[in-house]
Design a protein around this motif. Structure first.
Motif, PDB file in Angstrom:
ATOM      1  N   LEU A 242       0.130  -3.223   8.749  1.00 22.67           N
ATOM      2  CA  LEU A 242       0.080  -3.585   7.334  1.00 22.67           C
ATOM      3  C   LEU A 242       1.279  -3.017   6.584  1.00 22.67           C
ATOM      4  N   ALA A 243       1.567  -1.751   6.833  1.00 23.73           N
ATOM      5  CA  ALA A 243       2.696  -1.121   6.155  1.00 23.73           C
ATOM      6  C   ALA A 243       4.000  -1.823   6.508  1.00 23.73           C
ATOM      7  N   SER A 244       4.148  -2.212   7.763  1.00 22.51           N
ATOM      8  CA  SER A 244       5.363  -2.889   8.200  1.00 22.51           C
ATOM      9  C   SER A 244       5.510  -4.256   7.537  1.00 22.51           C
ATOM     10  N   GLU A 245       4.446  -5.046   7.567  1.00 21.86           N
ATOM     11  CA  GLU A 245       4.500  -6.386   6.977  1.00 21.86           C
ATOM     12  C   GLU A 245       4.698  -6.339   5.461  1.00 21.86           C
ATOM     13  N   MET A 246       4.099  -5.350   4.813  1.00 20.33           N
ATOM     14  CA  MET A 246       4.171  -5.238   3.353  1.00 20.33           C
ATOM     15  C   MET A 246       5.418  -4.478   2.890  1.00 20.33           C
ATOM     16  N   HIS A 247       6.196  -3.947   3.853  1.00 17.40           N
ATOM     17  CA  HIS A 247       7.363  -3.112   3.515  1.00 17.40           C
ATOM     18  C   HIS A 247       6.933  -1.963   2.604  1.00 17.40           C
ATOM     19  N   TYR A 248       5.969  -1.208   3.113  1.00 16.46           N
ATOM     20  CA  TYR A 248       5.361  -0.124   2.347  1.00 16.46           C
ATOM     21  C   TYR A 248       5.563   1.188   3.090  1.00 16.46           C
ATOM     22  N   ASP A 249       6.034   2.199   2.393  1.00 14.15           N
ATOM     23  CA  ASP A 249       6.272   3.510   2.980  1.00 14.15           C
ATOM     24  C   ASP A 249       4.993   4.340   2.870  1.00 14.15           C
ATOM     25  N   LEU A 250       4.325   4.563   3.985  1.00 12.49           N
ATOM     26  CA  LEU A 250       3.052   5.275   3.973  1.00 12.49           C
ATOM     27  C   LEU A 250       3.209   6.735   3.557  1.00 12.49           C
ATOM     28  N   ASP A 251       4.311   7.353   3.906  1.00  9.62           N
ATOM     29  CA  ASP A 251       4.524   8.756   3.537  1.00  9.62           C
ATOM     30  C   ASP A 251       4.794   8.910   2.044  1.00  9.62           C
ATOM     31  N   GLU A 252       5.617   8.027   1.504  1.00  6.27           N
ATOM     32  CA  GLU A 252       5.955   8.092   0.077  1.00  6.27           C
ATOM     33  C   GLU A 252       4.929   7.397  -0.798  1.00  6.27           C
ATOM     34  N   ARG A 253       4.073   6.587  -0.171  1.00  5.48           N
ATOM     35  CA  ARG A 253       3.091   5.755  -0.900  1.00  5.48           C
ATOM     36  C   ARG A 253       3.787   4.904  -1.962  1.00  5.48           C
ATOM     37  N   ARG A 254       4.820   4.216  -1.513  1.00  2.64           N
ATOM     38  CA  ARG A 254       5.600   3.350  -2.398  1.00  2.64           C
ATOM     39  C   ARG A 254       6.065   2.120  -1.634  1.00  2.64           C
ATOM     40  N   PHE A 255       6.123   0.997  -2.368  1.00  3.08           N
ATOM     41  CA  PHE A 255       6.762  -0.180  -1.808  1.00  3.08           C
ATOM     42  C   PHE A 255       8.256   0.081  -1.629  1.00  3.08           C
ATOM     43  N   ARG A 256       8.814  -0.461  -0.569  1.00  6.77           N
ATOM     44  CA  ARG A 256      10.262  -0.457  -0.424  1.00  6.77           C
ATOM     45  C   ARG A 256      10.825  -1.565  -1.323  1.00  6.77           C
ATOM     46  N   PRO A 257      12.063  -1.410  -1.798  1.00  8.74           N
ATOM     47  CA  PRO A 257      12.615  -2.349  -2.788  1.00  8.74           C
ATOM     48  C   PRO A 257      12.565  -3.814  -2.388  1.00  8.74           C
ATOM     49  N   MET A 258      12.745  -4.129  -1.109  1.00  9.19           N
ATOM     50  CA  MET A 258      12.811  -5.530  -0.706  1.00  9.19           C
ATOM     51  C   MET A 258      11.482  -6.059  -0.168  1.00  9.19           C
ATOM     52  N   SER A 259      10.388  -5.409  -0.501  1.00 12.01           N
ATOM     53  CA  SER A 259       9.076  -5.901  -0.071  1.00 12.01           C
ATOM     54  C   SER A 259       8.852  -7.319  -0.574  1.00 12.01           C
ATOM     55  N   PRO A 260       8.361  -8.220   0.279  1.00  6.34           N
ATOM     56  CA  PRO A 260       8.075  -9.586  -0.175  1.00  6.34           C
ATOM     57  C   PRO A 260       6.946  -9.648  -1.187  1.00  6.34           C
ATOM     58  N   ILE A 261       6.187  -8.583  -1.319  1.00  9.99           N
ATOM     59  CA  ILE A 261       5.070  -8.570  -2.260  1.00  9.99           C
ATOM     60  C   ILE A 261       5.539  -8.240  -3.672  1.00  9.99           C
ATOM     61  N   VAL A 262       6.687  -7.584  -3.798  1.00 12.69           N
ATOM     62  CA  VAL A 262       7.144  -7.122  -5.114  1.00 12.69           C
ATOM     63  C   VAL A 262       7.276  -8.264  -6.108  1.00 12.69           C
ATOM     64  N   ALA A 263       7.920  -9.353  -5.708  1.00 13.08           N
ATOM     65  CA  ALA A 263       8.133 -10.460  -6.641  1.00 13.08           C
ATOM     66  C   ALA A 263       7.431 -11.737  -6.212  1.00 13.08           C
ATOM     67  N   GLY A 264       6.683 -11.670  -5.098  1.00 12.45           N
ATOM     68  CA  GLY A 264       6.038 -12.867  -4.586  1.00 12.45           C
ATOM     69  C   GLY A 264       4.751 -13.215  -5.310  1.00 12.45           C
ATOM     70  N   THR A 265       4.203 -14.365  -4.955  1.00 14.67           N
ATOM     71  CA  THR A 265       2.938 -14.810  -5.522  1.00 14.67           C
ATOM     72  C   THR A 265       1.769 -14.153  -4.789  1.00 14.67           C
ATOM     73  N   ASN A 266       0.584 -14.298  -5.355  1.00 13.61           N
ATOM     74  CA  ASN A 266      -0.612 -13.766  -4.711  1.00 13.61           C
ATOM     75  C   ASN A 266      -0.820 -14.436  -3.351  1.00 13.61           C
ATOM     76  N   ARG A 267      -0.532 -15.723  -3.257  1.00 15.79           N
ATOM     77  CA  ARG A 267      -0.660 -16.443  -1.984  1.00 15.79           C
ATOM     78  C   ARG A 267       0.318 -15.873  -0.953  1.00 15.79           C
ATOM     79  N   GLU A 268       1.557 -15.630  -1.365  1.00 11.58           N
ATOM     80  CA  GLU A 268       2.545 -15.072  -0.447  1.00 11.58           C
ATOM     81  C   GLU A 268       2.146 -13.671   0.004  1.00 11.58           C
ATOM     82  N   ALA A 269       1.559 -12.903  -0.897  1.00 10.99           N
ATOM     83  CA  ALA A 269       1.079 -11.574  -0.524  1.00 10.99           C
ATOM     84  C   ALA A 269      -0.046 -11.679   0.498  1.00 10.99           C
ATOM     85  N   ALA A 270      -0.956 -12.632   0.299  1.00 14.22           N
ATOM     86  CA  ALA A 270      -2.059 -12.821   1.242  1.00 14.22           C
ATOM     87  C   ALA A 270      -1.543 -13.235   2.616  1.00 14.22           C
TER      88      ALA A 270
END
Length: 234
Positions: A48-76
């Motif tokens: 999940l962290a890999s697909e979401m581009h999420y840093d588990l240690d920092e508990r933050r999205f990485r800047p280029m995460s597809p979820i940051v600016a994507g739609t709810n459908r794209e996030a799903a």
């Protein structure tokens, strides 16, 4: 004394990372979401962290995460790649419901800020790649849903950013020439949409993108939306 002429007659805001601080809201929500979906399985958590581009240690999205600016459908769809036993449609509803309840951190005190803009006769709108349901829920919790003349999500029938549809829909609804509207956002999706619509573009640094990311597409880069009134008459 005459007031100085202002640059715009309407302001169209992105929601997440613009009206609300991105990391305070969404990075915290995503961390809880990952734990909920992983159910203690370290391998699922890592996927999940890999697909979401999420840093588990920092508990933050990485800047280029597809979820940051994507739609709810794209996030799903992104989440579904990590949990293939869950249907995208099911996850889309799950994300919509959990995200609507996510606590919001205002980038500035919104009620007073928006009231002052409305008092100047500005048309105000929101165009988000979240669902319209989520947008209205978040704005309602902040007590400002009634401050906006126009609210659109990716599912409101105008398309999603970076396409210009939501921006053009706002201009039409308000009877404004696109060039007299500023699209205000924290992502390149926001700025690309505004430019494609023929609008002015205002970038803010309350999301995940950097000044270097945003400056090539922005007429101005501001620390946050609280600096907009000064920019409008500069």
């Amino acid at each position: 004394m005459n007031k100085p002429a202002r640059k715009v007659d309407g302001l169209l805001f992105d929601k997440d990372g613009t009206l609300f601080d991105f990391h305070t809201t969404w990075s915290a929500w995503a961390g809880d979401l990952i734990e909920d979906l992983a159910q203690g399985d370290a391998a699922v958590r890592a996927r999940l962290a890999s697909e979401m581009h999420y840093d588990l240690d920092e508990r933050r999205f990485r800047p280029m995460s597809p979820i940051v600016a994507g739609t709810n459908r794209e996030a799903a769809e992104c989440v579904a790649r990590a949990v293939p036993d869950r249907k995208v449609e099911e996850l889309e509803i799950f994300l919509m419901e959990t995200s609507a309840a996510a606590p919001q951190a205002e980038t500035v005190p919104l009620a007073a800020f928006l009231q002052a803009l409305a008092a100047e006769g500005l048309a105000l709108g929101v165009a988000t790649n979240d669902t319209e349901h989520g947008a209205r829920a978040h704005l309602g919790k902040a007590g400002v849903v009634d401050k906006f003349d126009f609210i659109a999500g990716f599912d409101s029938g105008h398309g999603a950013k970076p396409a210009p549809g939501p921006c053009l829909a706002f201009a039409r609804a308000m009877g404004l020439a696109p060039g007299r509207v500023a699209m205000v956002g924290d992502s390149t999706h926001d700025l690309l949409a505004g430019r494609a619509a023929g609008m002015q573009t205002v970038a803010v640094l309350t999301g995940t993108a950097t000044r270097a990311d945003l400056a090539p597409l922005a007429d101005v880069v501001l620390p946050d939306i609280g600096h907009i009134p000064a920019w409008m008459i500069a």
